[in-house]
Write a protein that holds these residues in place. Structure first.
Motif, mmCIF file in Angstrom:
data_model
loop_
_atom_site.group_PDB
_atom_site.id
_atom_site.type_symbol
_atom_site.label_atom_id
_atom_site.label_comp_id
_atom_site.label_asym_id
_atom_site.label_seq_id
_atom_site.Cartn_x
_atom_site.Cartn_y
_atom_site.Cartn_z
ATOM 1 N N ALA A 281 0.791 -1.271 0.098
ATOM 2 C CA ALA A 281 -0.012 -0.028 -0.026
ATOM 3 C C ALA A 281 0.913 1.054 -0.104
ATOM 4 O O ALA A 281 1.999 1.368 0.638
ATOM 5 N N CYS A 282 0.499 2.442 -0.860
ATOM 6 C CA CYS A 282 1.219 3.535 -0.632
ATOM 7 C C CYS A 282 0.055 4.626 -0.600
ATOM 8 O O CYS A 282 -0.714 4.913 -1.497
ATOM 9 N N TYR A 283 -0.117 5.352 0.617
ATOM 10 C CA TYR A 283 -0.911 6.578 0.552
ATOM 11 C C TYR A 283 0.054 7.769 0.369
ATOM 12 O O TYR A 283 0.925 8.115 1.221
ATOM 13 N N SER A 284 -0.179 8.604 -0.740
ATOM 14 C CA SER A 284 0.723 9.696 -1.015
ATOM 15 C C SER A 284 0.400 10.892 -0.629
ATOM 16 O O SER A 284 0.943 11.781 -0.851
ATOM 17 N N GLY A 285 -0.699 10.922 0.056
ATOM 18 C CA GLY A 285 -1.239 12.206 0.730
ATOM 19 C C GLY A 285 -0.574 12.394 1.975
ATOM 20 O O GLY A 285 0.312 11.930 2.502
ATOM 21 N N ASP A 286 -1.214 13.351 2.859
ATOM 22 C CA ASP A 286 -0.940 13.672 4.275
ATOM 23 C C ASP A 286 -0.474 12.336 4.939
ATOM 24 O O ASP A 286 -1.612 11.574 5.314
ATOM 25 N N PRO A 287 0.669 12.007 5.846
ATOM 26 C CA PRO A 287 0.557 10.824 6.415
ATOM 27 C C PRO A 287 -0.106 10.635 7.475
ATOM 28 O O PRO A 287 -0.260 9.296 8.040
ATOM 29 N N TYR A 288 -0.344 11.794 8.377
ATOM 30 C CA TYR A 288 -1.362 11.765 9.287
ATOM 31 C C TYR A 288 -2.754 11.065 9.022
ATOM 32 O O TYR A 288 -3.199 10.218 9.552
ATOM 33 N N ASP A 289 -2.965 11.268 7.733
ATOM 34 C CA ASP A 289 -4.505 10.724 7.276
ATOM 35 C C ASP A 289 -4.034 9.228 6.776
ATOM 36 O O ASP A 289 -4.755 8.225 6.952
ATOM 37 N N GLY A 290 -2.741 8.970 6.193
ATOM 38 C CA GLY A 290 -2.542 7.580 5.809
ATOM 39 C C GLY A 290 -2.362 6.546 6.745
ATOM 40 O O GLY A 290 -2.709 5.622 6.547
ATOM 41 N N VAL A 291 -1.990 6.992 7.738
ATOM 42 C CA VAL A 291 -1.937 6.075 9.090
ATOM 43 C C VAL A 291 -3.183 5.467 9.252
ATOM 44 O O VAL A 291 -3.380 4.307 9.477
ATOM 45 N N LYS A 292 -4.338 6.432 9.300
ATOM 46 C CA LYS A 292 -5.828 5.915 9.424
ATOM 47 C C LYS A 292 -6.196 5.178 8.514
ATOM 48 O O LYS A 292 -7.030 4.129 8.618
ATOM 49 N N VAL A 293 -5.744 5.350 7.139
ATOM 50 C CA VAL A 293 -6.363 4.795 5.990
ATOM 51 C C VAL A 293 -5.852 3.445 5.792
ATOM 52 O O VAL A 293 -6.716 2.655 5.636
ATOM 53 N N VAL A 294 -4.616 3.101 6.078
ATOM 54 C CA VAL A 294 -3.918 1.770 6.143
ATOM 55 C C VAL A 294 -4.214 0.943 7.499
ATOM 56 O O VAL A 294 -3.932 -0.173 7.261
#
Ligand code: FAD
Length: 471
Positions: A281-294
């Motif tokens: 998985a790669c969440y390329s937006g704000d890491p703060y949101d990314g942590v929740k998304v993954v």
């Protein structure tokens, strides 16, 4: 020195003729036996073993023009090597003059206009390193040792594709040396037809010397990596993958893969060589949101390994490099998919169980998003109906194992190709894929590309590629 010509004959070039070319060049000329010849002639796929008659290691556009003038004078067969990553080995050819562009690795980043002016020998890692200095990134691929040029000319996709489209959708202009040895600009203002054709039609129309990429704010940190489970969990993990892919915001790209576990330090020793399923998985937006998304991926079942974390974007871009070393033997097959069906998942699991090498895999890449919202008039790259890409990359070490491993790839592909949109990725085609596969990968643009070929390269000088024949 015997060298092939465009009319399928051979001519003898004497030393004086070669010397006359050398005097016109800044770059080196290499012949068999010279230091550097072996390194230059070899490509990523160890199955490919070809010997160009001689090689010019171009150092700039003037060298490319000098080579093209020489090619015209003697009607020579040429091949052009960028990063040398093409699976079919299209950058090299027996008995040809090779233009090796791999020393042209300059990049100038304009952070105000958000453009990277990139020379064509660059690898993906070159562009990422320079652009990340400004917190910017171009849309590139998943393995950082790949050449930018071949990737871009055939389309190009990676972790940013769902947000901004194919790599080629994000090119603002290219400099090109044509078959008549002229330097031209291809952009939306100049030679628009050539610009359309180059973004998908491969190296069919000229030798590209510079590519300008639009850049986007990404990183320097993102959330990315991989979680792995035992292959016995594959039915549930593939269900999770489909669920998450359906809801995924454009910033998130998900890849699912099945393979024997590599001897990686993040996987327990007892798992090495055992079948696993993994989600990259790669969440390329704000890491703060990314942590929740993954979070749902990390929380699922009983993973055998988890390296899905906040990390530098450049690290994510090279995460799977070691799985794809230069010189191993490779044979791939790919199909674009409109969706993932339960019956396809069953077949992935069943063919993964028969993998015949510790290095082979079956991979699902999520690509749907921005590329689906652009029309055919934008560029020649096909397959804008693709939502996923199925790739079956076979990889092994010994020539004696070719037959068995190629058979595994072909059997798996034969059994799964009915799920395809009908399209496949031109940049993943092997040597044995013929006209029907080229046409399927180019899709509706094929006729227009034929007309362009007739206009820009009527003698088919640029033929060591997925060739489009002049009308
Ligand atoms: C390990 C691996 C991972 C990959 N991952 C991805 C990925 O994530 N996303 C993706 O989209 N693709 C990916 N690819 C596929 C990749 O896009 C193609 O292999 C591509 O052809 C590589 O470009 P290259 O410059 O390295 O190749 P080369 O073999 O050097 O060239 C490929 C073709 O481009 C032509 N060419 C090269 N330079 C020029 C030039 N200056 N002017 C005109 N023609 C030129 C060559 O003549 C040849 O026909 C991957 C490939 C590998 C092997």
């Amino acid at each position: 020195m015997k060298i092939k010509t465009l009319d399928d004959n051979e001519i003898d070039l004497n030393q004086d003729t070669i010397e006359s070319l050398k005097r016109r060049l800044r770059g080196q000329v290499l012949i068999p036996g010279d230091i550097g010849y072996e390194e230059s002639r070899t490509v990523w796929n160890g199955i490919i073993d070809r010997r160009p008659t001689f090689i010019v290691r171009c150092l700039g556009t003037a060298d490319v023009i000098a080579c093209m003038q020489f090619v015209r004078e003697h009607k020579l067969l040429i091949c052009i090597k960028g990063g040398g990553h093409n699976i079919a080995g299209l950058g090299t050819a027996d008995g040809a003059l090779m233009l090796d562009m791999s020393l042209m690795r300059g990049i100038m980043v304009d952070p105000v206009r958000k453009i990277a002016h990139t020379q064509v020998g660059c690898l993906l890692s070159d562009v990422d390193s320079e652009t990340q200095l400004y917190g910017l990134a171009a849309v590139l691929g998943f393995v950082s040792t790949t050449g930018v040029t071949g990737l871009t000319l055939g389309g190009g996709f990676g972790y940013l594709t769902r947000r901004w489209g194919w790599t080629s959708d994000n090119v603002t202009g290219m400099n090109v040396v044509t078959a008549d040895a002229k330097l031209v600009r291809a952009s939306s203002e100049e030679n628009e037809d050539l610009f359309w054709g180059l973004r998908g039609g491969g190296g069919n129309f000229g030798i590209v010397t510079e590519i300008d990429y639009s850049l986007f704010p990404v990183g320097p940190e993102i959330v990315g990596g991989m979680v792995a489970w035992h292959a016995s969990d594959a039915p549930e993990v593939l269900e999770l993958y489909q669920e998450l892919a359906k809801q995924a915001p454009p910033e998130l790209t998900l890849v699912a893969l099945m393979r024997p576990a590599p001897p990686a330090p993040w996987l327990p020793k007892e798992m090495h060589g055992k079948p696993i399923i993994a989600i990259v998985a790669c969440y390329s937006g704000d890491p703060y949101d990314g942590v929740k998304v993954v979070a749902p991926i990390k929380a699922f079942g009983n993973p055998v390994g988890d390296v899905l974390i906040r990390r530098p974007y450049t690290q994510m871009q090279s995460l799977i490099d070691t799985a794809n070393p230069k010189g191993r033997r490779y044979y791939w097959k790919s199909e674009y998919l409109p969706r993932i069906e339960p019956a396809l998942c069953d077949r992935i699991i069943s063919h993964a169980a028969k993998i015949s090498s510790p290095h082979s895999a079956i991979i699902l890449f999520q690509v749907e998003g921005a590329l689906n919202n652009v029309g055919q008039e934008h560029s020649s790259v096909g397959n804008r109906d693709a939502h996923f890409l199925l790739n079956i990359p076979g990889s092994w070490e010994k020539a004696g194992d070719d037959k068995e491993n190629i058979r595994w790839v072909r059997e798996a592909w034969d059994d799964m190709k009915s799920f395809s949109t009908g399209g496949n990725y031109i940049n993943f085609q092997t040597e044995d894929e013929g006209r029907d596969r080229i046409n399927a990968s180019l899709g509706r643009g094929i006729q227009q590309l034929g007309k362009l070929k007739t206009k820009w390269d009527p003698q088919n000088v640029f033929r060591m590629n997925r060739n489009i024949r002049p009308a």
